[in-house]
Design a protein around this motif. Structure first.
Motif, PDB file in Angstrom:
ATOM      1  N   VAL A  41       0.857  -1.179   0.000  1.00 21.43           N
ATOM      2  CA  VAL A  41       0.000   0.000   0.000  1.00 21.43           C
ATOM      3  C   VAL A  41       0.895   1.230   0.000  1.00 21.43           C
ATOM      4  CG1 VAL A  41      -0.232  -0.047   2.524  1.00 21.43           C
ATOM      5  CG2 VAL A  41      -1.891   1.220   1.151  1.00 21.43           C
ATOM      6  N   ILE A  42       0.600   2.160  -0.916  1.00 16.44           N
ATOM      7  CA  ILE A  42       1.449   3.334  -1.110  1.00 16.44           C
ATOM      8  C   ILE A  42       0.644   4.587  -0.783  1.00 16.44           C
ATOM      9  CG2 ILE A  42       2.848   4.620  -2.776  1.00 16.44           C
ATOM     10  CD1 ILE A  42       3.034   1.981  -4.389  1.00 16.44           C
ATOM     11  N   GLY A  43       1.067   5.310   0.253  1.00 18.66           N
ATOM     12  CA  GLY A  43       0.374   6.523   0.655  1.00 18.66           C
ATOM     13  C   GLY A  43       1.253   7.739   0.466  1.00 18.66           C
ATOM     14  N   GLN A  44       0.685   8.802  -0.092  1.00 17.15           N
ATOM     15  CA  GLN A  44       1.474  10.007  -0.358  1.00 17.15           C
ATOM     16  C   GLN A  44       1.741  10.798   0.907  1.00 17.15           C
ATOM     17  OE1 GLN A  44       0.191  12.020  -3.884  1.00 17.15           O
ATOM     18  NE2 GLN A  44       1.217  13.919  -3.372  1.00 17.15           N
ATOM     19  N   ARG A  91       3.829   7.151 -12.194  1.00 16.57           N
ATOM     20  CA  ARG A  91       3.286   6.587 -13.436  1.00 16.57           C
ATOM     21  C   ARG A  91       2.963   5.117 -13.246  1.00 16.57           C
ATOM     22  NH1 ARG A  91       5.331   4.497 -18.383  1.00 16.57           N
ATOM     23  NH2 ARG A  91       7.505   4.619 -17.673  1.00 16.57           N
ATOM     24  N   VAL A  92       1.954   4.668 -13.967  1.00 15.87           N
ATOM     25  CA  VAL A  92       1.620   3.244 -14.009  1.00 15.87           C
ATOM     26  C   VAL A  92       2.075   2.696 -15.355  1.00 15.87           C
ATOM     27  CG1 VAL A  92      -0.239   1.532 -13.982  1.00 15.87           C
ATOM     28  CG2 VAL A  92      -0.374   3.538 -12.477  1.00 15.87           C
ATOM     29  N   ARG A  97       3.257  -4.122 -15.910  1.00 19.34           N
ATOM     30  CA  ARG A  97       2.559  -4.302 -14.636  1.00 19.34           C
ATOM     31  C   ARG A  97       3.411  -3.813 -13.456  1.00 19.34           C
ATOM     32  NH1 ARG A  97      -0.687 -10.054 -14.428  1.00 19.34           N
ATOM     33  NH2 ARG A  97      -2.280  -9.575 -15.968  1.00 19.34           N
ATOM     34  N   ARG A  98       3.738  -2.551 -13.474  1.00 17.66           N
ATOM     35  CA  ARG A  98       4.487  -1.985 -12.352  1.00 17.66           C
ATOM     36  C   ARG A  98       4.088  -0.524 -12.173  1.00 17.66           C
ATOM     37  NH1 ARG A  98       9.626  -2.456 -15.737  1.00 17.66           N
ATOM     38  NH2 ARG A  98       9.805  -4.423 -14.587  1.00 17.66           N
ATOM     39  N   VAL A  99       4.264  -0.042 -10.946  1.00 18.03           N
ATOM     40  CA  VAL A  99       4.063   1.376 -10.676  1.00 18.03           C
ATOM     41  C   VAL A  99       5.424   1.982 -10.373  1.00 18.03           C
ATOM     42  CG1 VAL A  99       1.698   1.129  -9.857  1.00 18.03           C
ATOM     43  CG2 VAL A  99       3.567   0.950  -8.222  1.00 18.03           C
ATOM     44  N   LEU A 100       5.660   3.167 -10.926  1.00 19.44           N
ATOM     45  CA  LEU A 100       6.934   3.855 -10.753  1.00 19.44           C
ATOM     46  C   LEU A 100       6.788   4.925  -9.687  1.00 19.44           C
ATOM     47  CD1 LEU A 100       7.859   4.264 -14.533  1.00 19.44           C
ATOM     48  CD2 LEU A 100       8.275   2.323 -13.008  1.00 19.44           C
ATOM     49  N   LEU A 101       7.756   5.024  -8.787  1.00 20.22           N
ATOM     50  CA  LEU A 101       7.701   5.941  -7.651  1.00 20.22           C
ATOM     51  C   LEU A 101       8.593   7.147  -7.868  1.00 20.22           C
ATOM     52  CD1 LEU A 101       7.891   3.298  -4.786  1.00 20.22           C
ATOM     53  CD2 LEU A 101       5.867   4.190  -5.947  1.00 20.22           C
ATOM     54  N   ASP A 102       8.325   8.206  -7.115  1.00 19.77           N
ATOM     55  CA  ASP A 102       9.082   9.444  -7.295  1.00 19.77           C
ATOM     56  C   ASP A 102      10.520   9.336  -6.810  1.00 19.77           C
ATOM     57  OD1 ASP A 102       8.491   9.273  -4.629  1.00 19.77           O
ATOM     58  OD2 ASP A 102       7.729  11.318  -4.417  1.00 19.77           O
ATOM     59  N   GLY A 250     -15.085  22.454  -2.552  1.00 24.40           N
ATOM     60  CA  GLY A 250     -15.393  21.166  -3.156  1.00 24.40           C
ATOM     61  C   GLY A 250     -14.144  20.392  -3.528  1.00 24.40           C
ATOM     62  N   VAL A 251     -14.371  19.207  -4.087  1.00 23.51           N
ATOM     63  CA  VAL A 251     -13.268  18.321  -4.473  1.00 23.51           C
ATOM     64  C   VAL A 251     -13.526  17.762  -5.863  1.00 23.51           C
ATOM     65  CG1 VAL A 251     -12.716  17.665  -2.094  1.00 23.51           C
ATOM     66  CG2 VAL A 251     -14.385  16.320  -3.391  1.00 23.51           C
ATOM     67  N   ARG A 252     -12.465  17.256  -6.482  1.00 24.41           N
ATOM     68  CA  ARG A 252     -12.558  16.570  -7.771  1.00 24.41           C
ATOM     69  C   ARG A 252     -11.823  15.239  -7.684  1.00 24.41           C
ATOM     70  NH1 ARG A 252     -11.196  21.761 -10.340  1.00 24.41           N
ATOM     71  NH2 ARG A 252     -13.109  22.723 -11.132  1.00 24.41           N
ATOM     72  N   PRO A 253     -12.338  14.187  -8.315  1.00 27.12           N
ATOM     73  CA  PRO A 253     -11.649  12.894  -8.297  1.00 27.12           C
ATOM     74  C   PRO A 253     -10.240  13.020  -8.880  1.00 27.12           C
ATOM     75  CG  PRO A 253     -13.886  12.647  -9.140  1.00 27.12           C
ATOM     76  CD  PRO A 253     -13.626  14.123  -9.039  1.00 27.12           C
ATOM     77  N   ARG A 254      -9.299  12.292  -8.298  1.00 28.92           N
ATOM     78  CA  ARG A 254      -7.932  12.288  -8.803  1.00 28.92           C
ATOM     79  C   ARG A 254      -7.806  11.205  -9.870  1.00 28.92           C
ATOM     80  NH1 ARG A 254      -3.270  13.221  -4.443  1.00 28.92           N
ATOM     81  NH2 ARG A 254      -2.208  13.229  -6.440  1.00 28.92           N
ATOM     82  N   THR A 255      -7.622  11.629 -11.099  1.00 31.07           N
ATOM     83  CA  THR A 255      -7.553  10.691 -12.220  1.00 31.07           C
ATOM     84  C   THR A 255      -6.237  10.799 -12.987  1.00 31.07           C
ATOM     85  OG1 THR A 255      -8.583  12.273 -13.761  1.00 31.07           O
ATOM     86  CG2 THR A 255     -10.063  10.818 -12.523  1.00 31.07           C
ATOM     87  N   GLU A 256      -5.266  11.562 -12.477  1.00 28.93           N
ATOM     88  CA  GLU A 256      -4.066  11.817 -13.265  1.00 28.93           C
ATOM     89  C   GLU A 256      -3.277  10.542 -13.572  1.00 28.93           C
ATOM     90  OE1 GLU A 256      -3.144  13.371  -9.003  1.00 28.93           O
ATOM     91  OE2 GLU A 256      -4.864  13.258 -10.372  1.00 28.93           O
ATOM     92  N   LEU A 257      -3.199   9.603 -12.617  1.00 26.45           N
ATOM     93  CA  LEU A 257      -2.495   8.350 -12.903  1.00 26.45           C
ATOM     94  C   LEU A 257      -3.223   7.553 -13.977  1.00 26.45           C
ATOM     95  CD1 LEU A 257      -1.332   7.028  -9.409  1.00 26.45           C
ATOM     96  CD2 LEU A 257       0.084   7.964 -11.234  1.00 26.45           C
TER      97      LEU A 257
END
Length: 507
Positions: A41-44, A91-92, A97-102, A250-257
């Motif tokens: 689990v990856i939390g910012q 990035r995904v 099938r991998r996620v790249l981290l900062d 208000g808020v907006r869904p995070r869809t950038e990934l």
């Protein structure tokens, strides 16, 4: 790591560590301990999951940060979960099938769950850069924001809250109740006008009675003094002075990934009724970032508005659904009832504070003078006592409600609304629950009635926990999950505790 029998464990990666991800992890813990899955689990944020809805309570000192925690990173790590805090996925990489981290690292997955939530909306204001908020300007979305507001209150700065929605109003009320000087700035004629209609003006007057300065108008920019917020500029040049600005627009869904790896998105990440991202086999999305919409044009559930509701309750239901489905697939067990998609419930907007309350649900914009067959609208206003009620029925069944300043009537209407019940022929009989003289007590629902809408906990479950020895809201919440969502049921939990012990000491 290998599962029993020598097969490689399924690698599940969860991006995001908010309340919905924490709920999903609860379902996966036993799979981790048996070696069936390897979970990352990856939390910012540097903190594990906590209840964002109660961040305002932390900011004003009503509760401690520890009290709103929803996960224990150390306990999860001891079970074998790979917990990564303060990490950001850049990035995904779907083909590999991998996620790249900062930090330059990466994590491979067999199943990827996006639980990235939503981000606060930053309105266009002269003097604010999207990349960096000036000193004294914050949202009220995370614990860092809570600490900023707490510091402003400790310094006795006037708090300016920008936004007349539920979040803005609750933040303003919380600060005012703790002694802060507060100005609430909203657009339109009154706060929550879109949801409450004419009842919004009654609510605005109630807010003013608490000492909050309520100001309407479009915001155009901010003023800085020595690099720190000192005022908000409204259209026409009016200046609203203050020492701290809380933006609650208000808020907006995070869809950038999802956008970055060519997943289908609209308002949110498009998923089917199994919460799987459309046209994928190994990616799912849950919570605020997920928009359930299938490709079937005949699907009744996808024919209307499918935008994410931004509520914690539906997100938890999705986590339960996905957790049950994963468990069934990976263990060969029969799927539980929770594995099916939850019904999309009408959102219930609830505002509860000391001396100020409002609730609205269903269709609320129906015209009282409409001649549509089967439609009846009853409206009652008592501006002198700060009360407003609107009841919308179709063939006698309650389909919409607005209630301001009438907590007992509002509670009864919500109960009738959720049951799909017919209203009494004499609608005014419900108004007597909040009569000026105190009125009769609200009709007490049975044990099967839902007390906590967010977690889906019944009144009977809460009463059982009280009979078992729970004496505080926190103890009931820990044992049942009731009250761990929006917090709107805290007073009902307290009432259940008080009723139990009142009966125990009665002669």
């Amino acid at each position: 790591m290998t599962a029993t029998g020598g097969f490689a464990a399924e690698r599940i990666v969860i991006v995001g560590f908010g309340p919905v991800a924490a709920r999903l992890l609860e379902h996966l813990e036993h799979l981790v301990t048996t070696g069936a899955v390897a979970v990352t689990v990856i939390g910012q944020e540097p903190e594990p999951a906590y209840n964002r809805v109660l961040v305002a309570d932390v900011a004003v000192g009503r509760t401690r940060e520890a009290a709103i925690r929803l996960a224990d990173a150390s306990a999860l790590a001891a079970l074998g979960v790979d917990v990564r805090l303060g990490a950001r996925v850049t990035r995904v990489d779907r083909p590999f099938r991998r996620v790249l981290l900062d930090d330059g690292g990466s994590v491979d997955y067999d199943r990827l769950v996006l639980a990235t939530g939503s981000r606060p909306v930053l309105p266009r204001l002269a003097g604010i850069d999207d990349a960096l908020l000036p000193a004294g300007v914050s949202f009220l979305r995370d614990l860092a924001d809570a600490r900023a507001l707490s510091s402003a209150m400790a310094a006795d700065r006037r708090i300016v809250v920008l936004g007349g929605g539920i979040l803005g109003i609750e933040a303003a009320l919380a600060a005012a109740e703790e002694g802060a000087r507060v100005t609430l700035v909203h657009s339109g004629r009154a706060p929550l006008e879109r949801h409450l209609g004419d009842g919004a003006r009654v609510l605005g007057a109630a807010l003013a009675r608490t000492g909050i300065t309520v100001t309407g108008g479009a915001s155009t920019g901010i003023t800085l003094t020595d690099g720190r917020f000192s005022g908000l500029t409204l259209e026409g040049g009016l200046q609203v002075e203050g020492g701290a600005l809380v933006i609650a627009c208000g808020v907006r869904p995070r869809t950038e990934l999802a956008d970055g790896c060519d997943l289908n998105t609209a308002a949110g990440i498009l998923v089917d009724h199994d919460l799987r991202a459309l046209d994928t086999r190994d990616i799912w999305a849950i919570g605020d970032c997920a928009e359930v919409r299938c490709w079937d044009p005949s699907c009744a559930g996808c024919s209307g508005t499918t935008v994410p509701q931004g509520l914690i309750g539906p997100g938890w239901q999705q986590a339960d659904q996905l957790g049950a489905a994963f468990t069934a697939e990976l263990t060969g067990a029969l799927p539980s009832a929770a594995a099916g998609p939850p019904d999309r419930r009408d959102p219930l907007l609830l505002l509860k504070a000391r001396g100020v309350d409002a609730v609205t649900a269903g269709e609320t914009d129906a015209d009282p003078w409409s001649t549509e067959p089967g439609l009846d609208v009853a409206v009652w206003t008592d501006t002198g006592h700060g009360r407003y009620a609107k009841m919308v029925t179709r063939d006698g069944v309650l389909t919409g409600l607005v209630c301001v300043g009438m907590p007992r009537t509002g509670a009864e209407l919500v109960l009738l609304f959720e049951r799909g019940s017919e209203l009494p022929a004499d609608r005014s009989s419900l108004l007597r629950l909040d009569g000026v003289e105190g009125g009769a007590p609200a009709l007490r629902p049975g044990p099967e009635a839902t007390l906590c809408r967010c977690a889906g906990i019944t009144r009977g479950a809460v009463e059982a926990s009280v009979r078992a020895g729970c004496t505080t809201v926190q103890e009931v919440s820990a044992g049942t999950r009731a009250g761990t969502g929006c917090g709107g049921c805290h007073e009902d939990i307290r009432a259940a505790i008080e009723q139990h012990y009142a009966a125990a000491v009665a002669p």
